[in-house]
Design an enzyme around this catalytic site. Structure first.
Site, PDB file in Angstrom:
ATOM      1  N   GLY A 189       2.915  -1.147   4.190  1.00 41.23           N
ATOM      2  CA  GLY A 189       2.998   0.265   3.827  1.00 41.23           C
ATOM      3  C   GLY A 189       4.437   0.647   3.536  1.00 41.23           C
ATOM      4  N   GLY A 190       5.107   1.200   4.544  1.00 38.91           N
ATOM      5  CA  GLY A 190       6.455   1.757   4.384  1.00 38.91           C
ATOM      6  C   GLY A 190       7.436   0.874   3.623  1.00 38.91           C
TER       7      GLY A 190
ATOM      8  CD  GLU B 236      -3.419  -2.856   7.255  1.00 32.52           C
ATOM      9  OE1 GLU B 236      -2.280  -2.919   6.825  1.00 32.52           O
ATOM     10  OE2 GLU B 236      -4.209  -1.955   6.967  1.00 32.52           O
TER      11      GLU B 236
ATOM     12  CB  SER C 198       5.469  -1.957  11.861  1.00 32.04           C
ATOM     13  OG  SER C 198       4.974  -0.664  12.152  1.00 32.04           O
TER      14      SER C 198
ATOM     15  CG  HIS D 287      -5.721   1.565   5.197  1.00 32.65           C
ATOM     16  ND1 HIS D 287      -5.278   2.540   6.053  1.00 32.65           N
ATOM     17  CD2 HIS D 287      -4.687   0.712   5.014  1.00 32.65           C
ATOM     18  CE1 HIS D 287      -4.007   2.289   6.369  1.00 32.65           C
ATOM     19  NE2 HIS D 287      -3.630   1.180   5.748  1.00 32.65           N
TER      20      HIS D 287
ATOM     21  N   GLY E  52       2.442   1.963  10.610  1.00 37.40           N
ATOM     22  CA  GLY E  52       3.354   3.099  10.449  1.00 37.40           C
ATOM     23  C   GLY E  52       4.054   3.525  11.724  1.00 37.40           C
TER      24      GLY E  52
ATOM     25  CD  GLU F 203      -2.993   5.311   6.817  1.00 35.92           C
ATOM     26  OE1 GLU F 203      -2.950   5.421   5.583  1.00 35.92           O
ATOM     27  OE2 GLU F 203      -2.099   4.753   7.477  1.00 35.92           O
TER      28      GLU F 203
ATOM     29  CG  ASN G 231      -1.684   1.245   1.444  1.00 37.00           C
ATOM     30  OD1 ASN G 231      -1.801   2.053   0.529  1.00 37.00           O
ATOM     31  ND2 ASN G 231      -2.235   1.441   2.642  1.00 37.00           N
ATOM     32  CD1 TRP G 232       3.869   1.256  -2.612  1.00 39.26           C
ATOM     33  CD2 TRP G 232       3.741   2.197  -4.644  1.00 39.26           C
ATOM     34  NE1 TRP G 232       4.722   0.567  -3.459  1.00 39.26           N
ATOM     35  CE2 TRP G 232       4.655   1.119  -4.714  1.00 39.26           C
ATOM     36  CE3 TRP G 232       3.492   2.936  -5.809  1.00 39.26           C
ATOM     37  CZ2 TRP G 232       5.331   0.778  -5.889  1.00 39.26           C
ATOM     38  CZ3 TRP G 232       4.154   2.588  -6.979  1.00 39.26           C
ATOM     39  CH2 TRP G 232       5.063   1.521  -7.018  1.00 39.26           C
ATOM     40  CE  LYS G 233       0.273   3.390   4.883  1.00 43.86           C
ATOM     41  NZ  LYS G 233       0.125   3.516   6.303  1.00 43.86           N
TER      42      LYS G 233
HETATM   43  C1  PEP Z   1      -0.560  -0.039   5.877  1.00 44.80           C
HETATM   44  O1  PEP Z   1      -0.531   1.041   5.339  1.00 44.80           O
HETATM   45  O2  PEP Z   1      -1.525  -0.786   5.646  1.00 44.80           O
HETATM   46  C2  PEP Z   1       0.541  -0.455   6.745  1.00 44.80           C
HETATM   47  C3  PEP Z   1       0.451  -1.599   7.338  1.00 44.80           C
HETATM   48  O3  PEP Z   1       1.602   0.411   6.875  1.00 44.80           O
HETATM   49  P1  PEP Z   1       3.050   0.073   7.520  1.00 44.80           P
HETATM   50  O4  PEP Z   1       3.531  -1.202   6.901  1.00 44.80           O
HETATM   51  O5  PEP Z   1       3.920   1.249   7.134  1.00 44.80           O
HETATM   52  O6  PEP Z   1       2.865  -0.049   8.987  1.00 44.80           O
END
Ligand code: PEP
Length: 255
Positions: A234-235, A168, A213, A96, A174, A98, A10-12
């Protein structure tokens, strides 16, 4: 484990056009061809066609990070699931954390989006998870149950296999704080059992990703657990070398 591992990035709200060209230049095609797991990437909307074009020959699925609850009309700024389908995309993330927290999306709205996206033939990565406050007040299972029951209400039986659940925990997204293997396994086992016994899902084939994470250094410990079938990342999905490392771990664990 008999299920194929699914690792989706997920590049957000990250990556410019030049970053995307560089990302795919650094992902080596010949190495990717050997991977057995299923990879996916969700970029920002304006980059969907470019990423789709780049990912097509690599076997990487491409999807949106969100979609509207309607297919067309006066919804300025929204993108319909029908448009995602029109662009020949594979999946869409729905619910998600967010979207739930920053954009106040309710389980009811998430339900509408999910049913519409599925009806159009998109795969839905249905995201759920508890906040730290909810975990600390022992409400984790209650929250997960409500998100599943309300968000998947009215789901036709034949669409169950088009759903991936992404567990999640909000406190792990994050933050660099990853759920411990026992915490993650317990939540995944609960989700699988609940969807099997209360919603009639085929527990054996249901894919449940963990998100929060995930990094190359902690992926093996999580993905080896019996009820974890992949990761929503994500990251670490922004860096081609990290994303590739995660896909490698996922492939080693895919039968
Ligand atoms: C996400 O955006 O769904 C996520 C899990 O981010 P991260 O891996 O950066 O915690």
């Amino acid at each position: 484990m008999s299920r194929k591992i699914h690792i989706y990035g997920n590049w957000k709200m990250n990556q410019l056009t030049s970053d995307i060209y560089q990302f795919f230049e650094e992902l080596e095609d010949d190495k990717l061809a050997e991977l057995k797991c299923q990879a996916g990437i969700a970029p920002q909307f304006p980059h969907l066609s470019l990423v789709k074009e780049k990912a097509l020959t690599l076997g990487i699925k491409v999807g949106g990070q969100n979609c509207s609850h309607k297919n067309s009309g006066a919804f300025t700024g929204d993108t319909s699931p029908e448009t995602l389908k029109d662009l020949e995309l594979d999946f869409v993330l729905i619910g998600h954390s967010e979207r739930r927290t920053v954009f106040n999306e309710s389980n009811e709205l998430i339900n509408e989006k999910t049913l519409l996206a599925l009806s159009l033939g998109l795969e839905v990565v249905f995201c759920i998870g508890e906040t730290l406050e909810e975990r600390e007040s022992n409400k984790t299972f209650e929250v997960l149950k409500a998100q599943l029951d309300e968000g998947l209400k009215g789901l036709p039986k034949e669409k169950q296999s088009d759903i991936i659940i992404a567990y999640e925990p909000v406190w792990a997204i994050g933050t660099g704080v990853v759920a411990s293997p026992p915490q993650a396994q317990e939540a995944h086992a609960f989700i699988r059992e609940h969807l099997g016994s209360k919603h009639g899902f085929d527990e054996k084939s249901l894919i449940i990703q963990y998100g929060g994470s995930v990094k190359p250094g902690n992926a093996l410990g999580l993905l080896s657990l019996p009820d974890i079938d992949g990761a929503l990342v994500g990251g670490a999905s922004l860096k081609p070398s990290d994303f590739y490392e995660l896909l490698k771990v996922g492939s080693e664990l895919t039968p």
